[in-house]
Scaffold this motif. Structure first.
Motif, PDB file in Angstrom:
ATOM      1  N   VAL A   1       0.812  -1.210   0.000  1.00  0.00           N
ATOM      2  CA  VAL A   1       0.000   0.000   0.000  1.00  0.00           C
ATOM      3  C   VAL A   1       0.853   1.272   0.000  1.00  0.00           C
ATOM      4  CG1 VAL A   1      -0.259   0.344   2.502  1.00  0.00           C
ATOM      5  CG2 VAL A   1      -2.155   0.941   0.962  1.00  0.00           C
ATOM      6  N   THR A   2       2.093   1.161   0.491  1.00  0.00           N
ATOM      7  CA  THR A   2       2.984   2.329   0.507  1.00  0.00           C
ATOM      8  C   THR A   2       3.714   2.525  -0.822  1.00  0.00           C
ATOM      9  OG1 THR A   2       4.775   0.982   1.440  1.00  0.00           O
ATOM     10  CG2 THR A   2       3.343   2.135   3.006  1.00  0.00           C
ATOM     11  N   ARG A   3       3.425   1.640  -1.777  1.00  0.00           N
ATOM     12  CA  ARG A   3       3.994   1.716  -3.123  1.00  0.00           C
ATOM     13  C   ARG A   3       5.525   1.739  -3.110  1.00  0.00           C
ATOM     14  NH1 ARG A   3      -0.188   5.745  -6.396  1.00  0.00           N
ATOM     15  NH2 ARG A   3      -2.066   4.558  -5.876  1.00  0.00           N
ATOM     16  N   PRO A   4       6.134   0.707  -2.548  1.00  0.00           N
ATOM     17  CA  PRO A   4       7.599   0.654  -2.518  1.00  0.00           C
ATOM     18  C   PRO A   4       8.169   0.364  -3.903  1.00  0.00           C
ATOM     19  CG  PRO A   4       6.705  -1.416  -1.755  1.00  0.00           C
ATOM     20  CD  PRO A   4       5.521  -0.503  -1.961  1.00  0.00           C
ATOM     21  N   LYS A   5       9.413   0.755  -4.099  1.00  0.00           N
ATOM     22  CA  LYS A   5      10.116   0.385  -5.327  1.00  0.00           C
ATOM     23  C   LYS A   5      10.725  -1.009  -5.212  1.00  0.00           C
ATOM     24  CE  LYS A   5      11.411   5.021  -6.932  1.00  0.00           C
ATOM     25  NZ  LYS A   5      12.551   5.896  -7.304  1.00  0.00           N
ATOM     26  N   VAL A   6      11.001  -1.421  -3.962  1.00  0.00           N
ATOM     27  CA  VAL A   6      11.566  -2.746  -3.694  1.00  0.00           C
ATOM     28  C   VAL A   6      10.767  -3.368  -2.565  1.00  0.00           C
ATOM     29  CG1 VAL A   6      13.612  -4.053  -3.008  1.00  0.00           C
ATOM     30  CG2 VAL A   6      13.878  -1.965  -4.375  1.00  0.00           C
ATOM     31  N   LEU A   7      10.275  -4.588  -2.783  1.00  0.00           N
ATOM     32  CA  LEU A   7       9.564  -5.328  -1.740  1.00  0.00           C
ATOM     33  C   LEU A   7      10.468  -6.444  -1.238  1.00  0.00           C
ATOM     34  CD1 LEU A   7       6.861  -5.600  -0.213  1.00  0.00           C
ATOM     35  CD2 LEU A   7       6.220  -7.333  -1.886  1.00  0.00           C
ATOM     36  N   LEU A   8      10.730  -6.441   0.053  1.00  0.00           N
ATOM     37  CA  LEU A   8      11.586  -7.438   0.686  1.00  0.00           C
ATOM     38  C   LEU A   8      10.707  -8.468   1.388  1.00  0.00           C
ATOM     39  CD1 LEU A   8      14.089  -4.905   2.312  1.00  0.00           C
ATOM     40  CD2 LEU A   8      14.275  -5.993   0.064  1.00  0.00           C
ATOM     41  N   LEU A   9      10.958  -9.735   1.131  1.00  0.00           N
ATOM     42  CA  LEU A   9      10.143 -10.806   1.704  1.00  0.00           C
ATOM     43  C   LEU A   9      11.051 -11.771   2.461  1.00  0.00           C
ATOM     44  CD1 LEU A   9       9.015 -10.426  -1.613  1.00  0.00           C
ATOM     45  CD2 LEU A   9       7.052 -11.273  -0.352  1.00  0.00           C
ATOM     46  N   ASP A  10      10.896 -11.805   3.781  1.00  0.00           N
ATOM     47  CA  ASP A  10      11.759 -12.618   4.639  1.00  0.00           C
ATOM     48  C   ASP A  10      11.076 -13.943   4.982  1.00  0.00           C
ATOM     49  OD1 ASP A  10      13.720 -13.555   6.287  1.00  0.00           O
ATOM     50  OD2 ASP A  10      13.360 -12.127   7.910  1.00  0.00           O
ATOM     51  N   GLU A  11      11.309 -14.959   4.145  1.00  0.00           N
ATOM     52  CA  GLU A  11      10.700 -16.277   4.300  1.00  0.00           C
ATOM     53  C   GLU A  11       9.210 -16.158   4.612  1.00  0.00           C
ATOM     54  OE1 GLU A  11      12.924 -19.524   5.697  1.00  0.00           O
ATOM     55  OE2 GLU A  11      14.662 -18.330   6.220  1.00  0.00           O
ATOM     56  N   PRO A  12       8.449 -15.450   3.793  1.00  0.00           N
ATOM     57  CA  PRO A  12       7.053 -15.168   4.124  1.00  0.00           C
ATOM     58  C   PRO A  12       6.129 -16.372   4.050  1.00  0.00           C
ATOM     59  CG  PRO A  12       7.511 -14.466   1.897  1.00  0.00           C
ATOM     60  CD  PRO A  12       8.826 -14.899   2.487  1.00  0.00           C
ATOM     61  N   LEU A  13       6.576 -17.457   3.414  1.00  0.00           N
ATOM     62  CA  LEU A  13       5.711 -18.624   3.252  1.00  0.00           C
ATOM     63  C   LEU A  13       6.089 -19.762   4.190  1.00  0.00           C
ATOM     64  CD1 LEU A  13       5.571 -18.677  -0.658  1.00  0.00           C
ATOM     65  CD2 LEU A  13       4.242 -17.312   0.948  1.00  0.00           C
ATOM     66  N   GLY A  14       7.091 -19.519   5.044  1.00  0.00           N
ATOM     67  CA  GLY A  14       7.620 -20.595   5.879  1.00  0.00           C
ATOM     68  C   GLY A  14       6.634 -21.178   6.862  1.00  0.00           C
ATOM     69  N   ALA A  15       5.637 -20.385   7.308  1.00  0.00           N
ATOM     70  CA  ALA A  15       4.691 -20.864   8.313  1.00  0.00           C
ATOM     71  C   ALA A  15       3.463 -21.527   7.701  1.00  0.00           C
ATOM     72  CB  ALA A  15       4.260 -19.703   9.204  1.00  0.00           C
ATOM     73  N   LEU A  16       3.389 -21.602   6.373  1.00  0.00           N
ATOM     74  CA  LEU A  16       2.207 -22.148   5.708  1.00  0.00           C
ATOM     75  C   LEU A  16       2.392 -23.630   5.406  1.00  0.00           C
ATOM     76  CD1 LEU A  16       1.559 -19.267   3.142  1.00  0.00           C
ATOM     77  CD2 LEU A  16       0.675 -19.490   5.476  1.00  0.00           C
TER      78      LEU A  16
ATOM     79  N   THR B   1      10.494  -4.568  -7.958  1.00  0.00           N
ATOM     80  CA  THR B   1      11.550  -5.502  -7.583  1.00  0.00           C
ATOM     81  C   THR B   1      11.152  -6.254  -6.313  1.00  0.00           C
ATOM     82  OG1 THR B   1      13.166  -3.969  -8.512  1.00  0.00           O
ATOM     83  CG2 THR B   1      14.006  -5.709  -7.065  1.00  0.00           C
ATOM     84  N   PHE B   2      11.188  -7.579  -6.379  1.00  0.00           N
ATOM     85  CA  PHE B   2      10.967  -8.426  -5.210  1.00  0.00           C
ATOM     86  C   PHE B   2      12.299  -9.065  -4.827  1.00  0.00           C
ATOM     87  CE2 PHE B   2       6.227  -9.793  -4.921  1.00  0.00           C
ATOM     88  CZ  PHE B   2       5.798  -8.512  -5.225  1.00  0.00           C
ATOM     89  N   VAL B   3      12.652  -8.986  -3.544  1.00  0.00           N
ATOM     90  CA  VAL B   3      13.830  -9.685  -3.027  1.00  0.00           C
ATOM     91  C   VAL B   3      13.323 -10.662  -1.977  1.00  0.00           C
ATOM     92  CG1 VAL B   3      16.085  -9.464  -1.932  1.00  0.00           C
ATOM     93  CG2 VAL B   3      15.249  -7.638  -3.431  1.00  0.00           C
ATOM     94  N   PHE B   4      13.516 -11.942  -2.246  1.00  0.00           N
ATOM     95  CA  PHE B   4      12.838 -13.013  -1.527  1.00  0.00           C
ATOM     96  C   PHE B   4      13.856 -13.906  -0.824  1.00  0.00           C
ATOM     97  CE2 PHE B   4      10.719 -17.109  -1.189  1.00  0.00           C
ATOM     98  CZ  PHE B   4       9.391 -16.793  -0.940  1.00  0.00           C
TER      99      PHE B   4
END
Length: 343
Positions: free
Chosen positions: A150-165, A187-190
């Motif tokens: 929602v803040t419209r970032p230029k880079v989205l950082l994802l720190d193991e976001p699916l690990g708990a699923l 840009t996504f950094v995963f």
């Protein structure tokens, strides 16, 4: 072209521990970039330096050409999605998503409109009034994602976001995340320790070990053409072979990677039975030491006189295999990839 993210000889020490060792890394604008490695390899430290939650001991971080050591997280054009979601339990879904805009001083009507658009983007339209406790794990993850977008970032950082699923939901979210990144073009950094996740989602991958970047490349290059034994072993569990020990005229001395699915078990390679192997295949006999059932395939450990090999055998071909029996093992020399690094 200016990189979206550039780590320039960046190191991070925690006392005597060197968490990042003078890494050089460039991430292009619009790229889905995976940071892959085991626990303690430095990938999350790298992400925290980009986000501004930590600072390098030496070297620096650039985001779209701007050095960022002195910029706090909220002044960087980045946003972070955490593994534990970090949602406010007392707030509604809408207020959770709008929170970052409220901190930035955006008016209520404008931030709620933007928050509803972000929720629609992650397929949660109509969930505005719910609390995080009323959501499933996948829905909470979507809320966290909407709050970051929602803040419209230029880079989205994802720190193991699916690990708990769970596995099924994780696979669904992988598809959705990849499609969302393509649609938004940011840009996504995963960060992940899951090799399959990194291979299926990333445009390029950096493989970390002990604070160093061992290899950067496309998923195909990382999997099929590992440069060092660590990458060959960590990504897909490749067999590591000493070419000098094979005694085959078509194989030069050196360290080689041989993927388990490239090996034929139970019949000689090139026997005309449809495996496609050419004459000149490397052949031996091996004794089956272990068989692990993995659904559509079996992982079979085979002991040769000088080496143990892991072989992936389709379930239909694995029927009747027994521990202790001796069978032909073969593969094509061209399926062996010679590694250039020693680490």
């Amino acid at each position: 072209m200016v990189a979206a993210v550039h780590l320039v000889r960046t190191s991070r020490r925690f006392g005597a521990t060197l968490a990042l060792d003078a890494i050089e890394l460039e991430i292009a604008e619009g790229e889905f970039f995976g940071l892959l490695g085991p626990s303690g390899s430095g990938k999350t430290t790298c992400l925290r330096l980009i986000a501004g939650f930590d600072h390098p001991t030496s070297g620096h971080v650039e985001i779209f050409g701007q050095r960022c050591e002195d910029l706090p997280p909220y002044r960087r054009p980045v946003s972070t999605v955490f593994q534990d979601y970090a949602l406010f339990p007392h707030m509604t879904v809408l207020d959770n998503v709008a929170y970052g805009l409220m901190v930035r001083g955006i008016g209520k009507a404008e931030r709620y409109t933007a928050a509803r658009e972000a929720l629609a983007l992650v397929k949660l339209a109509g969930f505005d009034a719910r609390r995080p406790s009323e959501l499933s794990g996948g829905q909470r993850q979507r809320v966290a994602l909407a709050r970051s977008l929602v803040t419209r970032p230029k880079v989205l950082l994802l720190d193991e976001p699916l690990g708990a699923l769970d596995l099924k939901l994780r696979e669904e979210m992988q598809v959705e995340l990849k499609a969302l990144q393509k649609r938004l073009g940011i840009t996504f950094v995963f960060v992940t320790h899951d090799q399959g996740e990194a291979l299926s989602m990333s445009d390029r991958i950096a493989v970390f070990d002990h604070g160093r970047v061992m290899q950067v490349g496309s998923p195909e290059a990382i999997y099929e053409r590992p440069e060092v034994p660590f990458v060959a072993d960590f990504v897909g569990g490749s067999n590591l072979i000493d070419g000098a020990g094979l005694g085959h005229a078509g194989v030069e001395p050196g360290r080689y990677s041989l993927r388990p699915e490239k090996i034929v078990l139970g019949r000689p390679a090139g026997d005309g039975a449809g495996d496609g192997a050419a004459d000149g295949a490397i052949r031996a006999e091996g004794r089956i030491k272990a068989i692990l059932y993995q659904g559509g395939q079996h992982r079979v450990t085979v002991a040769l006189p000088a080496i143990e090999l892991t072989v992936l055998v389709p379930a239909a071909e694995a029927r009747g295999l027994t521990v202790g029996e001796t069978l032909p093992v073969s593969w094509r020399p061209e399926d062996m990839h010679r590694m250039t690094g020693a680490a």
